[in-house]
Design a protein around this motif. Structure first.
Motif, short mmCIF file in Angstrom:
data_model
loop_
_atom_site.label_atom_id
_atom_site.label_comp_id
_atom_site.label_asym_id
_atom_site.label_seq_id
_atom_site.Cartn_x
_atom_site.Cartn_y
_atom_site.Cartn_z
N THR A 151 0.83 -1.21 0.00
CA THR A 151 0.00 0.00 0.00
C THR A 151 0.86 1.25 0.00
OG1 THR A 151 -0.21 0.51 2.37
CG2 THR A 151 -1.52 -1.33 1.53
N LEU A 157 -10.75 -3.54 -0.83
CA LEU A 157 -10.61 -4.91 -1.31
C LEU A 157 -10.75 -4.97 -2.83
CD1 LEU A 157 -10.22 -7.87 -0.50
CD2 LEU A 157 -12.71 -8.06 -0.23
N LEU A 184 -7.45 -4.22 -4.39
CA LEU A 184 -6.56 -5.38 -4.29
C LEU A 184 -6.92 -6.41 -5.33
CD1 LEU A 184 -4.40 -7.14 -2.91
CD2 LEU A 184 -6.16 -7.89 -1.29
N GLN A 185 -8.21 -6.68 -5.49
CA GLN A 185 -8.66 -7.65 -6.48
C GLN A 185 -8.20 -7.26 -7.88
OE1 GLN A 185 -12.86 -7.47 -5.73
NE2 GLN A 185 -12.81 -8.95 -4.06
N GLN A 241 -6.75 -1.94 8.97
CA GLN A 241 -7.01 -2.50 7.64
C GLN A 241 -7.85 -3.78 7.75
OE1 GLN A 241 -6.49 -0.66 5.24
NE2 GLN A 241 -4.94 0.76 6.01
N ASP A 287 -10.98 -9.85 5.82
CA ASP A 287 -11.57 -9.86 4.48
C ASP A 287 -10.51 -10.15 3.43
OD1 ASP A 287 -14.02 -9.22 5.59
OD2 ASP A 287 -13.85 -7.07 5.16
N ILE A 288 -9.35 -9.54 3.59
CA ILE A 288 -8.26 -9.76 2.64
C ILE A 288 -7.78 -11.20 2.70
CG2 ILE A 288 -5.87 -9.14 2.08
CD1 ILE A 288 -6.57 -6.29 3.11
N TYR A 298 -10.22 -13.48 0.99
CA TYR A 298 -10.14 -13.35 -0.47
C TYR A 298 -8.89 -14.05 -1.02
CZ TYR A 298 -9.83 -11.38 -5.12
OH TYR A 298 -9.73 -11.24 -6.48
N LEU A 299 -7.76 -13.86 -0.35
CA LEU A 299 -6.51 -14.44 -0.85
C LEU A 299 -6.46 -15.96 -0.68
CD1 LEU A 299 -3.85 -11.81 0.36
CD2 LEU A 299 -4.74 -12.17 -1.96
N PHE A 318 0.69 -13.89 1.99
CA PHE A 318 0.09 -12.73 2.63
C PHE A 318 0.90 -12.37 3.88
CE2 PHE A 318 -3.97 -11.08 4.96
CZ PHE A 318 -3.57 -9.76 4.73
#
Length: 392
Positions: free
Chosen positions: A94, A128, A131-132, A155, A159-160, A163-164, A172
């Motif tokens: 980021t 998110l 990121l996607q 952050q 959720d991240i 998703y990952l 990650f």
């Protein structure tokens, strides 16, 4: 004296000081030695790792001891990038990371890696969706901090992580230096592969930290040597400081929910007091659950932040302008710029950070003194900076 710069560093618990001294005095063996003194030191080391692992829902063999957050971040990011570059050379982070993350990615870019720096909202939060959109077939690493060290934004790690989980080849990493012990943290349950921490942020000693590494993940070592710490981080382990770190973490984690609730209460008092001063403007989200309990950030448009810091210092109150690693710089805050603030506003940011041992009386004292300082300095503000001190 009122110390409110806990995000920079924190005073050691007295019990931690006593423990470190005792280990230094009585358990000075090298934990790699096979004689009795070495075996005793090794037992202390493993016991400390068990305490640390238990605090974050990990296994002791997933804890790699380091010299602190900077080394943990370097080891995680470089170790993963170099170790898995055969899969691809695209990395994601980021725009608001700590220097010990941001500068590492800058080095990797010079070595041929491609880095995507995700933008953040006006509250400092990562999307998110962004990121996607950034992930591609070449992506091997995502590194996103837990709590921003400057403004305190949390952050959406869970959720991240969820998703990952659909991308098992992407590692990650989380810089949790400002989040560990301040908020719940479960790397394994949240899908985090690597997680960095530093003891002096939770009232442990400086010069020691750890890196959580998920079982099965390989990292390219950054130090050549005797192969300590499972061959990942060579160098004789600093047993006294590691034991002190474990003790500090255990003490800090006791009654964690009550401590978090107390700090949020103090935070609300600070927000209310700062909002009552028209010269000041708060940063971050208005949604409490999106902000860490121990950090409050605001700006004093038209006034350089260091002037306010020194005015409070003269009254024996200690806060900071931003990350302690960059607070001596006169350039605008990169975090505030990324959040959409003007350059004029970004030179006036101030950070208050406190502990669960602070009281409502401490907050009242701080606010009274801050109001005195604001009234004293307000006539000296730069008019052009006030007029332009707003979001772009």
């Amino acid at each position: 004296m009122l110390y409110m710069d806990y995000a920079a560093t924190s005073p050691l618990y007295e019990e931690v000081i006593d423990t470190i001294a005792e280990v230094m005095k009585s358990h000075y063996g090298n934990p790699s030695s096979i004689h009795r003194l070495g075996v005793e030191a090794e037992k202390l080391l493993q016991s400390a790792k068990s305490v640390i692992a238990s605090a974050i829902g990990a296994s002791p063999n997933e804890i790699i001891c380091t010299s602190g957050g900077t080394e943990s971040n370097n080891l995680a990011i470089k170790g993963a990038a170099y170790g898995y570059q055969q899969r691809g050379k695209h990395l994601i982070t980021t725009q608001i990371e700590h220097a010990s993350v941001k500068e590492v990615f800058g080095q990797l870019e010079q070595e041929g890696f491609r880095v995507t720096y995700l933008p953040v909202s006006h509250t400092g939060s990562v999307s998110l969706a962004d990121l996607q959109a950034a992930i591609c077939e070449d992506t091997i690493l995502v590194s996103i901090m837990y709590v921003n060290n400057e403004v305190g934004t949390i952050q959406p790690l869970q959720d991240i992580g969820r998703y990952l989980s659909a991308y098992p080849k992407i590692i990650f990493h989380v810089d949790a230096v400002q989040g560990l012990a301040k908020l719940p943290l479960e790397p394994k349950a949240w899908g985090i592969d690597l997680c960095s921490a530093s003891a002096h942020k939770f009232r442990g000693p400086k010069g020691v930290g750890f890196l959580y590494r998920r079982t099965g993940l390989q990292l390219k070592p950054q130090l050549a040597g005797g192969g300590q710490e499972y061959g990942v981080r060579s160098g004789t382990e600093n047993v006294p400081l590691i034991v002190g770190m474990a003790k500090a973490l255990r003490i800090t984690m006791d009654n964690q929910a009550a401590k978090i609730a107390h700090k949020y209460k103090l935070r609300r008092l600070l927000l209310e007091g700062i909002a009552s001063m028209p010269e000041l403007s708060l940063t971050g989200s208005e949604q409490e659950e999106e902000m860490a309990p121990h950090i409050v950030h605001f700006a004093f448009a038209g006034m350089k932040a260091e002037v306010v810091v020194h005015a409070l210092e003269q009254r024996e109150i200690y806060i900071s302008t931003r990350s302690a690693c960059t607070s001596g710089e006169s350039e605008p805050s990169e975090v505030m710029l990324a959040m959409g603030c003007s350059r004029e506003l970004a030179v006036s940011g101030l950070r208050i950070s406190f502990s669960d041992e602070h009281t409502e009386l401490d907050i009242a004292q701080f606010l009274r003194t801050l109001q005195e300082v604001v009234k004293e300095l307000a006539p000296m503000r730069n008019p052009s900076m006030i007029n332009r001190g707003k979001r772009r």
